[in-house]
Design an enzyme around this catalytic site. Structure first.
Site, PDB file in Angstrom:
ATOM      1  N   ASP A  99       2.821   2.514  -7.043  1.00 42.60           N
ATOM      2  CA  ASP A  99       3.539   1.476  -6.288  1.00 42.60           C
ATOM      3  C   ASP A  99       2.821   1.232  -4.967  1.00 42.60           C
ATOM      4  OD1 ASP A  99       4.352   4.049  -5.374  1.00 42.60           O
ATOM      5  OD2 ASP A  99       6.069   3.152  -4.347  1.00 42.60           O
ATOM      6  N   GLU A 127       6.758   6.071  -4.510  1.00 40.51           N
ATOM      7  CA  GLU A 127       6.320   6.830  -3.333  1.00 40.51           C
ATOM      8  C   GLU A 127       6.600   6.085  -2.043  1.00 40.51           C
ATOM      9  OE1 GLU A 127       3.957   8.652  -0.194  1.00 40.51           O
ATOM     10  OE2 GLU A 127       3.805   6.575  -0.869  1.00 40.51           O
TER      11      GLU A 127
END
Lengths: 503, 503
Positions: free
Chosen positions: A126, A193
């Site tokens: 991400d 994250e």
């Protein structure tokens, strides 16, 4: 665009590495193959960053999931096995869509030879939000190669798609060079994250005796060199305890013309509480915190002398001359091993441009403390909350007060001379021709601690990018030489770690 | 919906008024006609509030203009003459659309008999933003009649479409009752009041010897009763001087993990400057300001005794028990005749929910001071800016500092016993059966001063609505009895003013 031509010029790290490792035929083969495959690696990175995998934007969640599937496909093509997209359930509140699914964690294995050591490699697919309107020089979700600067610009290039793909490229280079991978590899690639790694802690705990049972060490490539010239290995991170002080007064926002002077204003009280936390020289004013900090030893002091860093680097990084210290060791110590307190902002107050004559009814001041050895988080909470409470009580205000911890993550510190760090240091020397600086970082990567605690292994932080990559900023980039050199370093690290005597 | 039936129950003020004014045939005729026409007046208000004339929303500017045309049409139907929609040019920055036109000022005349006095009536047809999502009980741009509470709920009902239309209704009632209007009326209806009355000052100055040449007095109906039971006339307003303190440090927002503890944080400095301004008891800490405030005389003290107001009213208005004073006179004096300082918020800092570990690079603290006799605005600016500068300098910070005035409006105070106020007091007694309380207000209406200075006339503030109308809040309403009683008071005021000996 003649990508091949451009890339040829970026092989300085590669060429040097090939020479350095000349005595080792495996390295020569693998490194030459990495050089040869670099245009393909760039192409894979370009495909990866085109997927707008912004975990913080609920509406883009399908893109995050799409990227997990993209990775899964790449792993399959490269011969990884037991590939699993592990679902983590729905995202807990606050969310707009209560049935929003968390993005999956991508687990996979390359090799399962019981005679080899097993390295878990962590990365995240991400990314932070990005929009060309923020001031980017080019569309953030399109990889642009800057020929003059020999870099690749895109959101995710350095944080963390480039490093994550590095592990896939290591495997591809070994396969195509006909060199056996010296370890078993397990991937753990997450998609949350940038949004607190929600769900990952639980998965790691669950799989400690499952998917991750045989793991000997963990390598995380999700941080950066201290500066722009010298590679580093990172053995420490500060923790972060984030607090809010909420002061409430009137039943609704009021007009300052009508109520100003007769109402106890929550903002006035909050400013007084926030004012009591830290001074303009960055000294924390809450009693008892500095007393918990581990003293600086003479031995430690010397560590800072050798690190390549200067006040100029600091000023360049901050884009200003507002550093509180002049000496290298003072700067590094205050960044790495002393606590700090930052006031981030106020929720509920007027925050727009222009002038609004409001008396906010409820304001929440947000601040966080970066923690270091040997601050105990629960003792810290008590000191912080009691301090704020005591300041508020001294104001004799009719408003109501609450102080609370929003979230925290502990500090982390490792032995920088264990087998994993030693292997990474040798790999760095092989690729870049210099011993890496041993650094700590000011920020926290909470998952580091989770791996260490749950898997009972060491964790190595092995950065690929440079300190000026702009990970959470505009014009995020990854230098081509770091992309190539970083991938080679990962490869060499696996070999040196496999060869080391101690685990 | 049986509007007629509902409205019948709301005529208490009307019936009483008709009785009170029984000796005056003109009043009886006009008041009866107002009662009779009330359903039509409500209908006109309903049509007016359906136009989303939010001056603060650039995208709704066509609606603001549409409302000007609606008013123009109504004025024409009622026999007003010389109707002009006066353009004020493009709106100055900051605007998204640089060619955005300001909404027009609606000028018109009713009568131009040189033997009569001329009263300029001011109102504004623009409104505050509103959305049902803010928590309204019904769609804000639709007039809803609450039968139980005998009130009309809609954005603009009380601020200021109801009072503005009151003047049209006064004329309509006179016409239909066959009673001659005792004065010449000039309307000045603006569409930018909620957004700083941009352009109106200039128009008033231009027309002082033009359209407004013959004006004898000005009546503004754009404020509220102090409470909910007793009518008031308002003879004073506090001024407002709005400041910002801007502190800048790093070149861009930074990550507190990486830079916390080594960078001089602008937020820390700003909090210290803001902390030095006011204490939790509302006392202004900037030296020299309180010294400029006119002392309270014994005569003045007595004025507060008779005003219908209590601590309970204050608590009800603020929705809390956070009042800094217990006695009525302390509360009113701090609301009306002492200065106050409110900290409104910070631009550039984190203001969202949740936790963001940012070190904001540039923060602007916003605060304002409500001014009263005899604070001199330019002297105040100097005191404020020098105070902030001196506090910042004491911090010994490498950041940069700027303090500046964003805008100001002077305080206003009038003679509450002049011809206009006396006429309005008589009118109030006639309609409501009580002497109005003479009040001041804490907020500012800068246009009051402009009329006074440019036209060299007195200005009367004659409120129609109640203190709990929620002018800038959700569920804005106007009580039916205030709509009817207020319109009758306006009518009676014109007669008493026409009859008074002094101007």
């Amino acid at each position: 665009m003649s990508l091949r031509l451009i890339l040829k010029r970026s092989y300085s790290a590669g060429k040097k590495a090939t020479t350095m490792a000349g005595s080792n035929e495996k390295f020569t083969k693998v490194f030459n193959k990495i050089d040869e495959l670099t245009p393909k690696f760039v192409d894979r990175l370009a495909k990866a960053v085109e997927i707008k995998a912004v975990s913080g934007d609920e509406l883009l969640r399908p893109e995050v999931v799409k990227k997990a599937h993209f990775l899964s496909k790449q792993l399959e093509l490269l011969g990884f096995e037991d590939i699993q997209l592990r679902e983590l359930g729905t995202q807990p509140p606050p969310v707009n869509n209560p049935s929003l699914q968390l993005p999956p964690v991508v687990l996979s294995r390359y090799g399962s030879d019981p005679s080899k050591r097993t390295v878990l490699v962590y990365g995240h697919y991400d990314v932070q939000p990005a929009s060309i309107e923020d001031g980017w020089d080019s569309e953030p979700f399109k990889l642009v190669i800057d020929e003059d600067k020999q870099l690749m610009r895109a959101r995710g290039s350095s944080d963390d798609s480039g490093p994550l793909l590095g592990w896939l490229h290591v495997v591809q280079a070994h396969r195509e060079a006909g060199v056996e991978l010296p370890v078993n590899l397990i991937t753990c690639f997450e998609g949350m994250e940038e949004s607190g790694s929600i769900g990952l802690d639980k998965l790691i705990a669950q799989e400690a005796k499952g998917y991750f049972k045989s793991v000997d060490t963990v390598c995380i490539s999700d941080n950066y060199w201290l500066g722009t010239r010298k590679p580093v290995l990172t053995y420490g991170l500060r923790g972060c305890s984030y607090y809010e002080v909420i002061i409430e007064g009137p039943g609704a926002d009021l007009h300052s013309g009508i109520f100003g002077g007769v109402i106890a204003e929550p903002m006035t009280d909050l400013i007084k509480v926030l004012d009591s936390l830290v001074d303009s020289q960055g000294r924390i004013l809450i009693k008892g915190i500095n007393e918990m900090v581990a003293p600086v030893t003479e031995q430690e002091k010397k560590l800072y002398d050798d690190i390549e860093f200067s006040l100029d680097d600091m000023n360049e990084a901050s884009g200003s001359e507002t550093c509180l210290y002049k000496s290298k060791s003072d700067i590094l110590m205050h960044r790495w091993r002393f606590p700090s307190l930052s006031i981030h902002g106020i929720e509920g107050a007027f925050s727009g441009s222009g002038a609004k004559t409001v008396i906010p009814a409820r304001v929440a001041g947000k601040f966080s403390i970066r923690t270091v050895p040997n601050i105990e988080p629960r003792k810290l909470d008590k000191l912080v909350i009691e301090h704020c409470q005591s300041v508020f009580e001294s104001l004799n205000s009719p408003n109501t007060f609450k102080a609370e911890l929003i979230h925290d993550g502990d500090y982390w510190i490792s032995d920088p001379f264990n087998a994993s760090f030693t292997a990474a240091a040798k790999a760095t020397k092989t690729v870049y021709g210099v011993e890496p600086d041993l650094t700590r970082e000011g920020g926290s990567i909470p998952i580091t601690l989770t791996f260490e605690k749950e898997l009972k292994t060491n964790v190595l932080l092995l950065p690929m990018g440079r300190g000026d990559d702009g990970a959470h900023s505009i014009n995020e980039k990854l230098d081509l030489s770091n992309f190539v050199g970083g991938t080679k370093t990962m490869a060499a690290y696996l070999h040196y770690y496999a060869e080391s005597k101690e685990k």
